[in-house]
Design an enzyme around this catalytic site. Structure first.
Site, mmCIF file in Angstrom:
data_model
loop_
_atom_site.group_PDB
_atom_site.id
_atom_site.type_symbol
_atom_site.label_atom_id
_atom_site.label_comp_id
_atom_site.label_asym_id
_atom_site.label_seq_id
_atom_site.Cartn_x
_atom_site.Cartn_y
_atom_site.Cartn_z
ATOM 1 N N ARG A 106 12.563 51.123 -66.021
ATOM 2 C CA ARG A 106 12.281 49.809 -66.607
ATOM 3 C C ARG A 106 10.776 49.677 -66.768
ATOM 4 O O ARG A 106 10.029 49.890 -65.803
ATOM 5 C CB ARG A 106 12.774 48.663 -65.728
ATOM 6 C CG ARG A 106 12.093 47.341 -66.126
ATOM 7 C CD ARG A 106 12.644 46.126 -65.467
ATOM 8 N NE ARG A 106 13.937 45.802 -66.034
ATOM 9 C CZ ARG A 106 14.498 44.594 -65.963
ATOM 10 N NH1 ARG A 106 13.865 43.607 -65.369
ATOM 11 N NH2 ARG A 106 15.677 44.369 -66.478
ATOM 12 N N HIS A 133 17.039 46.725 -74.552
ATOM 13 C CA HIS A 133 17.651 46.466 -73.236
ATOM 14 C C HIS A 133 19.136 46.805 -73.313
ATOM 15 O O HIS A 133 20.006 45.937 -73.244
ATOM 16 C CB HIS A 133 17.433 44.997 -72.864
ATOM 17 C CG HIS A 133 17.669 44.694 -71.408
ATOM 18 N ND1 HIS A 133 17.908 45.658 -70.459
ATOM 19 C CD2 HIS A 133 17.699 43.507 -70.736
ATOM 20 C CE1 HIS A 133 18.078 45.095 -69.283
ATOM 21 N NE2 HIS A 133 17.953 43.794 -69.422
ATOM 22 N N GLN A 136 21.975 45.725 -70.776
ATOM 23 C CA GLN A 136 22.325 44.301 -70.904
ATOM 24 C C GLN A 136 23.368 44.107 -72.004
ATOM 25 O O GLN A 136 24.300 43.313 -71.858
ATOM 26 C CB GLN A 136 21.062 43.490 -71.220
ATOM 27 C CG GLN A 136 21.313 42.009 -71.401
ATOM 28 C CD GLN A 136 21.647 41.291 -70.102
ATOM 29 O OE1 GLN A 136 20.950 41.444 -69.109
ATOM 30 N NE2 GLN A 136 22.714 40.516 -70.101
ATOM 31 N N ASP A 229 17.158 33.755 -74.971
ATOM 32 C CA ASP A 229 16.383 34.499 -73.970
ATOM 33 C C ASP A 229 15.063 33.749 -73.788
ATOM 34 O O ASP A 229 14.734 32.857 -74.585
ATOM 35 C CB ASP A 229 16.143 35.932 -74.499
ATOM 36 C CG ASP A 229 15.369 36.825 -73.530
ATOM 37 O OD1 ASP A 229 15.297 36.504 -72.325
ATOM 38 O OD2 ASP A 229 14.826 37.862 -73.994
ATOM 39 N N CYS A 270 20.675 36.461 -71.012
ATOM 40 C CA CYS A 270 20.572 37.651 -70.154
ATOM 41 C C CYS A 270 20.062 37.292 -68.763
ATOM 42 O O CYS A 270 20.296 38.032 -67.811
ATOM 43 C CB CYS A 270 19.663 38.683 -70.802
ATOM 44 S SG CYS A 270 18.060 38.025 -71.291
ATOM 45 N N ARG A 315 26.722 43.155 -65.335
ATOM 46 C CA ARG A 315 25.647 44.149 -65.294
ATOM 47 C C ARG A 315 26.024 45.271 -64.324
ATOM 48 O O ARG A 315 25.761 46.438 -64.566
ATOM 49 C CB ARG A 315 24.320 43.521 -64.852
ATOM 50 C CG ARG A 315 23.767 42.406 -65.717
ATOM 51 C CD ARG A 315 23.472 42.844 -67.119
ATOM 52 N NE ARG A 315 22.629 44.036 -67.167
ATOM 53 C CZ ARG A 315 21.315 44.085 -66.876
ATOM 54 N NH1 ARG A 315 20.666 42.992 -66.551
ATOM 55 N NH2 ARG A 315 20.634 45.224 -66.948
HETATM 56 N N1 NVA Z 1 13.084 39.485 -73.001
HETATM 57 C C1 NVA Z 1 13.121 39.442 -71.557
HETATM 58 C C2 NVA Z 1 14.424 39.979 -71.057
HETATM 59 C C3 NVA Z 1 14.591 39.900 -69.562
HETATM 60 C C4 NVA Z 1 15.886 40.464 -69.090
HETATM 61 C C5 NVA Z 1 11.955 40.229 -71.001
HETATM 62 O O1 NVA Z 1 11.687 41.324 -71.487
HETATM 63 O O2 NVA Z 1 11.295 39.730 -70.085
HETATM 64 N N1 CP Z 2 18.852 40.428 -67.361
HETATM 65 C C1 CP Z 2 18.027 41.209 -66.627
HETATM 66 O O1 CP Z 2 17.685 42.331 -66.992
HETATM 67 O O2 CP Z 2 17.649 40.651 -65.457
HETATM 68 P P1 CP Z 2 16.559 41.245 -64.448
HETATM 69 O O3 CP Z 2 15.218 41.126 -65.131
HETATM 70 O O4 CP Z 2 16.659 40.380 -63.230
HETATM 71 O O5 CP Z 2 16.883 42.676 -64.162
#
Ligand code: NVA
Ligand code: CP
Length: 331
Positions: A106, A133, A136, A229, A270, A315
């Protein structure tokens, strides 16, 4: 078709049959978990979990899934490894590939997770990049199927910044699965035109209809799923908040947006979400701009149509399917 030893890097890489296979195995493993049936068939395997950005769901899903499968997971946080600062991604990948059966990443650019996959030689999974992602999306598709009994032919309306990981990946996932997709936001927040073009080609094969709508009163009309989101994603400059609040406030998912959607429509997110003042950033935005919520009102988030916690649970089951299929030939 086999997903054995395959990377899981972005939705564009997958065929609709492969997505179906991930969902089939996720549902199977979910059932086993609910019945309390052991499914630790990956005993002795090891997975490295690299997190250059923070996480609750993705990290916990990978760790719990690994434990349920009998695997061992090693968590590498942004500060306590050499990654990026003292050691290149290429060298890191070569080292981890000698010790682990799989790697999750990540972090920032998609090219990083692609390089980890290339140089490690072991199945590599994208746990979120700026651009995509995909784990997700599997959870979202499973949740949609559980709720409606199907995916194809439904319509998902995405409100907010459609240029980032969630907007991009939902558009691709929808196009691949024959689900209609509407991005509802100012034109400057529509996904990259090259990605839209690719998705239109995919959609022409699957029957999905893609729409790009600037009017917030029109985006959710006919939608079965209303999705949003956060307006500023991890890794973006905190200075972005002011402009995003200005640009995206008309696209907040509120009761009116849900009323214009189909009667049985669900609300999805998400997570994490800014729907009340229960967060530090939420309180900061209240102090600076007088907002009680941001991308979604608390009424919608906590309302009857919200399936956000089913989505969060999924998830676990979908990430488990990704690891299981990559590391076991024939499930
Ligand atoms: N768009 C958000 C998704 C988090 C799961 C981010 O990248 O922070
Ligand atoms: N939706 C998601 O990826 O959550 P986290 O950032 O908590 O992993």
């Amino acid at each position: 078709m086999t997903l054995y030893k395959k990377n899981f890097l972005k939705m564009l890489d997958l065929t609709s049959q492969e997505i179906e296979e991930y969902l089939r195995v996720a549902a199977l493993l979910k059932e086993k978990k609910k019945k309390g049936e052991a499914h630790d068939f990956l005993r002795g395997k090891n997975v490295a979990l690299i997190f250059e950005k923070t996480s609750t769901r993705t990290r916990c899903a990978f760790e719990v899934a690994a434990a349920d499968l009998g695997m061992h997971a090693v968590y590498l946080d942004p500060k306590s490894s050499q990654i990026g600062k003292k050691e290149s991604i290429e060298d890191t990948a070569k080292v981890l590939g000698r010790m682990f059966d799989a790697i999750e990443y990540r972090g920032y650019g998609q090219e990083i997770v692609e390089a980890l996959a290339e140089y490690s030689g072991v199945p590599t999974f994208n746990g979120l990049t700026n651009e995509s992602h995909p784990t997700q999306i599997l959870a979202d598709l499973l949740t949609v199927r559980e709720h409606f009994g199907k995916i194809k032919g439904l319509t998902l309306a995405y409100y907010g910044d459609a240029r980032y990981n969630m907007g991009n990946s939902l558009m691709v996932g929808a196009a691949k699965m024959g689900m209609n997709f509407t991005a509802c936001c100012p034109a400057a927040y529509f996904p990259d035109p090259a990605l839209i073009q690719k998705c239109k080609e995919i959609a022409a094969q699957t029957g999905s209809v893609l729409r790009f709508e600037e009017d917030p009163a029109k985006g959710s009309v006919g939608a079965d799923v209303v999705y949003t989101d956060v307006w500023v994603s991890m890794g973006e400059a905190p200075e972005a908040w002011e402009e995003r609040i200005q640009d995206l406030s008309p696209y907040k998912v509120n009761g009116n947006v849900m009323k214009r959607a189909n009667e049985r429509a669900v609300f999805m997110h998400c997570l994490p979400a800014f729907h009340d003042l229960g967060t530090e950033i939420g309180r900061e935005m209240k102090a600076r701009f007088g907002l009680d919520d941001m991308e979604v009102t608390n009424e919608v988030f906590s309302g009857k149509q919200s399936v956000v916690f089913d989505e969060a649970e999924n998830r676990l089951h979908t990430i488990k399917a990704v690891m299981a299929l990559a590391l076991c030939d024939g499930i």
